[in-house]
Design an enzyme around this catalytic site. Structure first.
Site, short mmCIF file in Angstrom:
data_model
loop_
_atom_site.label_atom_id
_atom_site.label_comp_id
_atom_site.label_asym_id
_atom_site.label_seq_id
_atom_site.Cartn_x
_atom_site.Cartn_y
_atom_site.Cartn_z
N HIS A 10 -27.11 29.36 -36.60
CA HIS A 10 -27.53 30.34 -35.61
C HIS A 10 -28.41 29.62 -34.58
O HIS A 10 -29.21 28.75 -34.94
CB HIS A 10 -28.32 31.46 -36.31
CG HIS A 10 -28.95 32.41 -35.35
ND1 HIS A 10 -28.24 32.98 -34.32
CD2 HIS A 10 -30.22 32.88 -35.24
CE1 HIS A 10 -29.04 33.77 -33.63
NE2 HIS A 10 -30.25 33.72 -34.16
N ASN A 43 -30.31 32.39 -27.29
CA ASN A 43 -30.03 33.10 -28.53
C ASN A 43 -29.15 34.31 -28.21
O ASN A 43 -29.59 35.23 -27.53
CB ASN A 43 -31.37 33.54 -29.15
CG ASN A 43 -31.20 34.26 -30.47
OD1 ASN A 43 -30.08 34.63 -30.86
ND2 ASN A 43 -32.30 34.47 -31.17
N CYS A 93 -28.61 38.89 -36.18
CA CYS A 93 -28.04 37.55 -35.95
C CYS A 93 -27.15 37.08 -37.10
O CYS A 93 -26.37 36.15 -36.94
CB CYS A 93 -29.16 36.55 -35.72
SG CYS A 93 -30.32 37.08 -34.46
O1 UT7 Z 1 -32.63 35.24 -33.70
C1 UT7 Z 1 -33.46 35.94 -34.58
C2 UT7 Z 1 -34.54 35.13 -35.08
N1 UT7 Z 1 -35.45 34.72 -34.00
C3 UT7 Z 1 -36.10 33.62 -34.20
O2 UT7 Z 1 -35.86 32.95 -35.16
C4 UT7 Z 1 -37.20 33.23 -33.22
C5 UT7 Z 1 -38.34 32.63 -34.01
N2 UT7 Z 1 -39.53 32.33 -33.23
C6 UT7 Z 1 -39.57 31.34 -32.31
O3 UT7 Z 1 -38.56 30.73 -32.01
C7 UT7 Z 1 -40.91 30.98 -31.71
O4 UT7 Z 1 -41.94 31.59 -32.44
C8 UT7 Z 1 -41.03 31.37 -30.21
C9 UT7 Z 1 -40.15 30.47 -29.36
C10 UT7 Z 1 -40.64 32.81 -30.01
C11 UT7 Z 1 -42.47 31.19 -29.74
O5 UT7 Z 1 -42.88 29.86 -29.99
P1 UT7 Z 1 -44.30 29.56 -30.70
O6 UT7 Z 1 -44.46 28.12 -30.72
O7 UT7 Z 1 -44.27 30.28 -32.02
O8 UT7 Z 1 -45.31 30.19 -29.68
P2 UT7 Z 1 -46.36 31.38 -29.88
O9 UT7 Z 1 -45.64 32.68 -29.98
O10 UT7 Z 1 -47.31 31.05 -30.96
O11 UT7 Z 1 -47.12 31.30 -28.51
C12 UT7 Z 1 -47.89 30.16 -28.19
C13 UT7 Z 1 -48.44 30.36 -26.81
C14 UT7 Z 1 -49.14 31.71 -26.64
O12 UT7 Z 1 -50.25 31.52 -25.81
P3 UT7 Z 1 -51.74 31.46 -26.43
O13 UT7 Z 1 -51.92 32.77 -27.15
O14 UT7 Z 1 -51.73 30.29 -27.36
O15 UT7 Z 1 -52.58 31.29 -25.24
C15 UT7 Z 1 -48.11 32.54 -25.94
O16 UT7 Z 1 -48.69 33.56 -25.16
O17 UT7 Z 1 -47.39 30.35 -25.84
C16 UT7 Z 1 -47.46 31.51 -25.04
N3 UT7 Z 1 -46.11 31.88 -24.62
C17 UT7 Z 1 -45.56 31.39 -23.50
N4 UT7 Z 1 -45.99 30.53 -22.58
C18 UT7 Z 1 -45.15 30.22 -21.57
C19 UT7 Z 1 -45.25 32.71 -25.24
N5 UT7 Z 1 -44.11 32.78 -24.53
C20 UT7 Z 1 -44.26 31.96 -23.45
C21 UT7 Z 1 -43.45 31.61 -22.36
N6 UT7 Z 1 -43.92 30.75 -21.47
N7 UT7 Z 1 -42.21 32.12 -22.21
#
Ligand code: UT7
Length: 340
Positions: free
Chosen positions: A267, A297, A122
């Site tokens: 970004h 993204n 990125c």
């Molecule tokens: O471009 C390169 C750099 N990339 C980034 O900077 C991305 C950085 N990361 C993020 O933006 C965030 O971490 C995400 C958007 C990817 C995820 O958000 P989060 O608040 O960190 O969620 P998480 O990964 O901790 O997941 C929380 C919950 C999980 O469920 P449990 O384990 O708490 O039951 C996931 O399974 O949300 C669940 N989950 C979803 N639920 C519905 C993960 N993806 C989804 C989804 N829909 N698409």
């Protein structure tokens, strides 16, 4: 200890034109709700994304890059033979070789340009800008075309809800030129760019297979090793920390204070990362330009597409202090201050 980010000479480079291209096909959160267990509400509140663009069958990264390049060339009033350097930043090249930049050079008929790709995920567009600065500052090249272009839909595992909701396709470009020596000519000036890399964190965000370390075979094809794998929370934390530090450093080296920044063009990975970094820097988050709701993204293309949109819609005005910042796999990061 010499400071690697400080250059002995002022930057002689201007951004003469910007351009971007996104494919026609819109993929909405509502459509994704039908293919994986997710919801528009989750995607919107956790990321800020409402929809993303997906390339048509047969539409390549170089096709999108070429479209964005033509728009930047038109704005700059630059013809193909005038371009002496083409750098394409991408993690989704058309082919492993030749480089995507070679296809773009061919498409444009930019026969006087040396062309190559860089892989910095990125952060690639800003890495390309800083590489061009060195060519232009030394007088080695006068006119450069830099492009961030991605067809991320080709490396997404569409059954993994953790990643498939995040990414989209598109391209953004800029024409960089040696600044005029005429003081009366107003041109954007790139003041400072800082860059960083932390190669100890390669496992947090990657495409593990499909390269020479782990080729895709009939036996492992079902494991989706040639798609994006990401530990979201760890990436989020590293993004906020490094984006904030890089921005603070770039602002300081430019001789400015955070309050002097008029527009941030970041970004577009997650609106919460952008808000958190702006908050830590003490810059009102309303000064950050976002289009993540429309495009998701797009990795190396994201900052470039946002720059073009902010430029064309008049969000960025002559005289503004513009802060560009990107963060991605590697991890890599870069921040740049431009006096527009
Ligand atoms: O471009 C390169 C750099 N990339 C980034 O900077 C991305 C950085 N990361 C993020 O933006 C965030 O971490 C995400 C958007 C990817 C995820 O958000 P989060 O608040 O960190 O969620 P998480 O990964 O901790 O997941 C929380 C919950 C999980 O469920 P449990 O384990 O708490 O039951 C996931 O399974 O949300 C669940 N989950 C979803 N639920 C519905 C993960 N993806 C989804 C989804 N829909 N698409």
């Amino acid at each position: 200890m010499p400071d690697r980010d400080l250059l002995p000479t002022e930057c002689l480079m201007t951004i003469a034109g910007t351009g971007s291209y996104v494919p026609e096909r819109v993929l909405t959160n509502a459509e994704l709700e039908k293919s994986v267990e997710t919801s528009d509400e989750w995607i919107t509140t956790r990321t800020g994304i409402k929809e993303r663009r997906i390339a048509a069958t047969g539409e390549t990264t170089s096709d999108m890059a070429t479209m964005a390049a033509r728009r930047a060339m038109e704005m700059a009033g630059v013809t193909a033979p005038e371009i002496e350097l083409i750098i394409v930043a991408t993690i989704t090249p058309d082919t492993i070789f030749p480089s995507t930049a070679c296809y773009v050079q061919r498409n444009l008929g930019a026969k006087n340009a040396v062309a190559f790709d860089i892989s910095a995920a990125c952060s690639g567009f800003l890495y390309a800008m800083q590489i061009s600065r060195h060519f232009i500052n030394t007088g080695n090249r006068k006119t450069a075309l830099i492009i961030g272009a991605e067809k991320l839909s080709s490396i997404v595992n569409w059954s993994d809800r953790n990643t498939c909701v995040l990414f989209g396709d598109g391209a953004g470009a800029a024409i960089l030129r040696r600044r005029s020596t005429d003081e009366a000519v107003h041109e954007p000036q790139v003041l400072v760019t800082v860059m960083g890399t932390d190669g100890t964190l390669t496992d947090i965000l990657n495409v593990p297979g499909g390269g020479s370390a782990l080729p895709i075979t009939a036996e492992n094809a079902h494991l989706h090793l040639n798609t994006i794998h990401m530990q979201g929370k760890e990436t989020f934390k590293a993004a906020v920390t490094n984006v904030t530090a890089a921005c603070a450093r770039a602002i300081d080296l430019a001789g400015l204070k955070p309050s002097d920044i008029d527009v941030i063009v970041p970004h577009q990975a997650n609106v919460r990362i952008i808000d958190a970094a702006a908050d830590r820097l003490g810059i009102p988050k309303e000064r950050a330009f976002t289009n993540i709701h429309k495009f998701g993204n797009t990795s190396a293309a994201a900052c470039a597409i946002a720059l073009d949109e902010a430029n064309r819609t008049g969000v960025i005005k002559p005289g503004n202090n513009v802060l560009l910042v990107a963060f991605g796999a590697g991890f890599t990061w870069a921040a740049s201050v431009v006096r527009w």
